[in-house]
Design a protein around this motif. Structure first.
Motif, PDB file in Angstrom:
ATOM      1  N   ARG A   1      -0.049  -1.225  -1.690  1.00 32.66           N
ATOM      2  CA  ARG A   1      -1.142  -1.201  -2.664  1.00 32.66           C
ATOM      3  C   ARG A   1      -1.199   0.215  -3.237  1.00 32.66           C
ATOM      4  O   ARG A   1      -0.558   1.135  -2.725  1.00 32.66           O
ATOM      5  CB  ARG A   1      -2.491  -1.529  -1.999  1.00 32.66           C
ATOM      6  CG  ARG A   1      -2.569  -2.862  -1.284  1.00 32.66           C
ATOM      7  CD  ARG A   1      -2.594  -4.052  -2.226  1.00 32.66           C
ATOM      8  NE  ARG A   1      -3.761  -4.086  -3.089  1.00 32.66           N
ATOM      9  CZ  ARG A   1      -4.982  -4.518  -2.716  1.00 32.66           C
ATOM     10  NH1 ARG A   1      -5.190  -4.923  -1.459  1.00 32.66           N
ATOM     11  NH2 ARG A   1      -5.972  -4.541  -3.571  1.00 32.66           N
ATOM     12  N   VAL A   2      -1.996   0.375  -4.286  1.00 31.09           N
ATOM     13  CA  VAL A   2      -2.158   1.683  -4.910  1.00 31.09           C
ATOM     14  C   VAL A   2      -3.609   2.126  -4.805  1.00 31.09           C
ATOM     15  O   VAL A   2      -4.525   1.376  -5.152  1.00 31.09           O
ATOM     16  CB  VAL A   2      -1.734   1.654  -6.397  1.00 31.09           C
ATOM     17  CG1 VAL A   2      -1.914   3.030  -7.022  1.00 31.09           C
ATOM     18  CG2 VAL A   2      -0.285   1.221  -6.532  1.00 31.09           C
TER      19      VAL A   2
ATOM     20  N   VAL B   1       0.569   5.580  -3.318  1.00 28.94           N
ATOM     21  CA  VAL B   1       1.073   4.298  -2.841  1.00 28.94           C
ATOM     22  C   VAL B   1       0.807   4.196  -1.346  1.00 28.94           C
ATOM     23  O   VAL B   1       1.171   5.097  -0.572  1.00 28.94           O
ATOM     24  CB  VAL B   1       2.576   4.148  -3.138  1.00 28.94           C
ATOM     25  CG1 VAL B   1       3.086   2.796  -2.651  1.00 28.94           C
ATOM     26  CG2 VAL B   1       2.839   4.311  -4.639  1.00 28.94           C
ATOM     27  N   LEU B   2       0.169   3.099  -0.945  1.00 33.48           N
ATOM     28  CA  LEU B   2      -0.273   2.910   0.436  1.00 33.48           C
ATOM     29  C   LEU B   2       0.454   1.745   1.092  1.00 33.48           C
ATOM     30  O   LEU B   2       0.767   0.745   0.446  1.00 33.48           O
ATOM     31  CB  LEU B   2      -1.777   2.625   0.484  1.00 33.48           C
ATOM     32  CG  LEU B   2      -2.736   3.556  -0.263  1.00 33.48           C
ATOM     33  CD1 LEU B   2      -4.172   3.061  -0.080  1.00 33.48           C
ATOM     34  CD2 LEU B   2      -2.591   4.989   0.212  1.00 33.48           C
TER      35      LEU B   2
ATOM     36  N   GLY C   1       7.096  13.013 -11.300  1.00 34.70           N
ATOM     37  CA  GLY C   1       7.602  13.368  -9.989  1.00 34.70           C
ATOM     38  C   GLY C   1       7.182  12.362  -8.936  1.00 34.70           C
ATOM     39  O   GLY C   1       6.009  11.972  -8.888  1.00 34.70           O
ATOM     40  N   VAL C   2       8.128  11.939  -8.098  1.00 27.59           N
ATOM     41  CA  VAL C   2       7.856  10.940  -7.060  1.00 27.59           C
ATOM     42  C   VAL C   2       8.454  11.417  -5.743  1.00 27.59           C
ATOM     43  O   VAL C   2       9.608  11.865  -5.695  1.00 27.59           O
ATOM     44  CB  VAL C   2       8.467   9.566  -7.427  1.00 27.59           C
ATOM     45  CG1 VAL C   2       8.228   8.554  -6.300  1.00 27.59           C
ATOM     46  CG2 VAL C   2       7.889   9.052  -8.741  1.00 27.59           C
ATOM     47  N   GLY C   3       7.674  11.318  -4.677  1.00 25.31           N
ATOM     48  CA  GLY C   3       8.155  11.596  -3.333  1.00 25.31           C
ATOM     49  C   GLY C   3       7.797  10.452  -2.408  1.00 25.31           C
ATOM     50  O   GLY C   3       6.648   9.993  -2.406  1.00 25.31           O
ATOM     51  N   ILE C   4       8.769   9.970  -1.646  1.00 22.26           N
ATOM     52  CA  ILE C   4       8.543   8.830  -0.750  1.00 22.26           C
ATOM     53  C   ILE C   4       9.055   9.178   0.641  1.00 22.26           C
ATOM     54  O   ILE C   4      10.214   9.585   0.804  1.00 22.26           O
ATOM     55  CB  ILE C   4       9.269   7.569  -1.263  1.00 22.26           C
ATOM     56  CG1 ILE C   4       8.797   7.213  -2.671  1.00 22.26           C
ATOM     57  CG2 ILE C   4       9.029   6.390  -0.308  1.00 22.26           C
ATOM     58  CD1 ILE C   4       9.598   6.094  -3.314  1.00 22.26           C
ATOM     59  N   ASN C   5       8.211   9.012   1.645  1.00 23.22           N
ATOM     60  CA  ASN C   5       8.620   9.193   3.034  1.00 23.22           C
ATOM     61  C   ASN C   5       9.447   7.983   3.460  1.00 23.22           C
ATOM     62  O   ASN C   5       8.935   6.864   3.489  1.00 23.22           O
ATOM     63  CB  ASN C   5       7.399   9.324   3.953  1.00 23.22           C
ATOM     64  CG  ASN C   5       6.595  10.579   3.680  1.00 23.22           C
ATOM     65  OD1 ASN C   5       7.156  11.625   3.373  1.00 23.22           O
ATOM     66  ND2 ASN C   5       5.283  10.471   3.780  1.00 23.22           N
ATOM     67  N   VAL C   6      10.703   8.207   3.800  1.00 20.91           N
ATOM     68  CA  VAL C   6      11.577   7.095   4.163  1.00 20.91           C
ATOM     69  C   VAL C   6      11.739   7.002   5.679  1.00 20.91           C
ATOM     70  O   VAL C   6      11.265   6.062   6.309  1.00 20.91           O
ATOM     71  CB  VAL C   6      12.948   7.231   3.463  1.00 20.91           C
ATOM     72  CG1 VAL C   6      13.880   6.081   3.896  1.00 20.91           C
ATOM     73  CG2 VAL C   6      12.778   7.213   1.941  1.00 20.91           C
ATOM     74  N   SER C   7      12.403   7.980   6.292  1.00 21.91           N
ATOM     75  CA  SER C   7      12.660   7.910   7.748  1.00 21.91           C
ATOM     76  C   SER C   7      11.792   8.877   8.546  1.00 21.91           C
ATOM     77  O   SER C   7      12.021   9.052   9.749  1.00 21.91           O
ATOM     78  CB  SER C   7      14.141   8.194   8.034  1.00 21.91           C
ATOM     79  OG  SER C   7      14.465   9.542   7.708  1.00 21.91           O
ATOM     80  N   THR C   8      10.817   9.480   7.918  1.00 17.55           N
ATOM     81  CA  THR C   8       9.947  10.429   8.619  1.00 17.55           C
ATOM     82  C   THR C   8       9.316   9.769   9.837  1.00 17.55           C
ATOM     83  O   THR C   8       8.731   8.692   9.750  1.00 17.55           O
ATOM     84  CB  THR C   8       8.830  10.930   7.676  1.00 17.55           C
ATOM     85  OG1 THR C   8       9.376  11.185   6.380  1.00 17.55           O
ATOM     86  CG2 THR C   8       8.181  12.186   8.225  1.00 17.55           C
TER      87      THR C   8
ATOM     88  N   VAL D   1       2.315   6.484   1.651  1.00 16.37           N
ATOM     89  CA  VAL D   1       3.759   6.548   1.864  1.00 16.37           C
ATOM     90  C   VAL D   1       4.450   7.264   0.723  1.00 16.37           C
ATOM     91  O   VAL D   1       5.564   7.775   0.882  1.00 16.37           O
ATOM     92  CB  VAL D   1       4.352   5.137   2.050  1.00 16.37           C
ATOM     93  CG1 VAL D   1       4.321   4.339   0.749  1.00 16.37           C
ATOM     94  CG2 VAL D   1       5.762   5.204   2.614  1.00 16.37           C
ATOM     95  N   ALA D   2       3.807   7.310  -0.430  1.00 18.63           N
ATOM     96  CA  ALA D   2       4.424   7.937  -1.606  1.00 18.63           C
ATOM     97  C   ALA D   2       3.368   8.664  -2.418  1.00 18.63           C
ATOM     98  O   ALA D   2       2.242   8.179  -2.574  1.00 18.63           O
ATOM     99  CB  ALA D   2       5.126   6.894  -2.476  1.00 18.63           C
TER     100      ALA D   2
END
Length: 270
Positions: free
Chosen positions: A117-118, A124-125, A150-157, A131-132
């Motif tokens: 959801r946003v 982004v949740l 600009g976009v940042g997303i936690n992938v394997s953190t 998460v982003a």
């Protein structure tokens, strides 16, 4: 997950280049490391970069979020990119660009199997945790204004690597899903570009569809909230809508307020 380089290899430049070669309206600049992809993209825009320049950092060391917050992750654990866009829509429509970005990033992650959801405007949740993060900046250039998305997303953190309890990563949220960083990056960039093009060229009908879809998937609408406003004040009430200008509509004890900028806290009943 650990920070071991065998578990967190660098992005595969060949995979990214081969896939993005199929999208002629995108041009890749891949950096092994950068303090801020938004800063690099802004510099490129001022130097004349065309719409569609995609700046990707394998490791971003001093990223910036909204309200001048920092955004940092372990090497190899996230995707960070900035996209140079040159919108031709009226200036009155530009405030929708940050919301559009959050919405399309959310939909892209949902396509991988995550329930997203946003939170207004564009956090982004997953399961209520961020998460982003997204930062959209307007840049003045000799060839007209540009937008740096600009976009940042936690992938394997890993859980113990997350900076705050309200953050999460794709790995923490759903360990059974294991998309690669390359796959996440390509899927998200494609969704942002597709959503942007539809909004840019679709006229009033596309803008109305975006607004309706955004509200339907916004975690903030229907919540009791506190909104910390620029300047140090705040309002509290029930978020009931997002208006045609992208502003959050909040019913307070003193009447309806429309917020164009602010930091939203979802208030959980005690």
């Amino acid at each position: 997950m650990t920070g071991d380089s065998d578990l967190r290899p660098p992005l595969d430049a060949h995979v990214l280049a081969d896939e993005l070669a199929l999208t002629p309206d995108l041009a890749l600049e891949l950096l092994p490391e950068s303090p801020s992809t938004n800063q690099v993209a802004a510099d490129r825009a001022r130097a004349g970069a065309a719409d569609g320049l995609l700046v990707v950092a394998d490791h971003q060391t001093a990223g910036r979020g909204r309200l001048d917050r920092t955004w940092e992750t372990p090497a190899g654990a996230a995707i960070t990119f900035s996209l140079v866009l040159r919108p031709t829509v009226p200036a009155t429509s530009w405030p929708w660009l940050p919301l559009l970005t959050g919405h399309t990033v959310s939909k892209a992650l949902a396509s991988f199997g995550y329930e997203t959801r946003v939170k207004w405007p564009n956090d982004v949740l997953i399961d209520g945790r961020k998460v982003a993060g997204i930062l959209v900046e307007r840049i003045e250039t000799d060839s007209g204004p540009a937008a740096v998305v600009g976009v940042g997303i936690n992938v394997s953190t890993a859980a113990d690597e997350l900076p705050v309890p309200t953050a999460t990563s794709l790995a923490v949220a759903h360990p059974d899903l294991t998309p690669t960083r390359e796959g996440v990056l390509l899927g998200v960039v494609a969704a942002v570009r597709e959503g942007y093009d539809a909004w840019q060229f679709g006229g009033a009908e596309a803008a109305a569809r975006l607004a309706s879809s955004y509200v339907a998937h916004c975690a903030t609408v229907g919540q009791d909230v506190r909104v910390d406003l620029p300047g140090g004040t705040s309002i509290s009430g029930r978020a009931v809508d997002v208006d045609i200008d992208g502003r959050l509509v909040v019913e307070t004890a003193d009447g309806v307020e429309k917020v164009g900028a602010g930091d939203v806290v979802h208030v959980v009943p005690e």
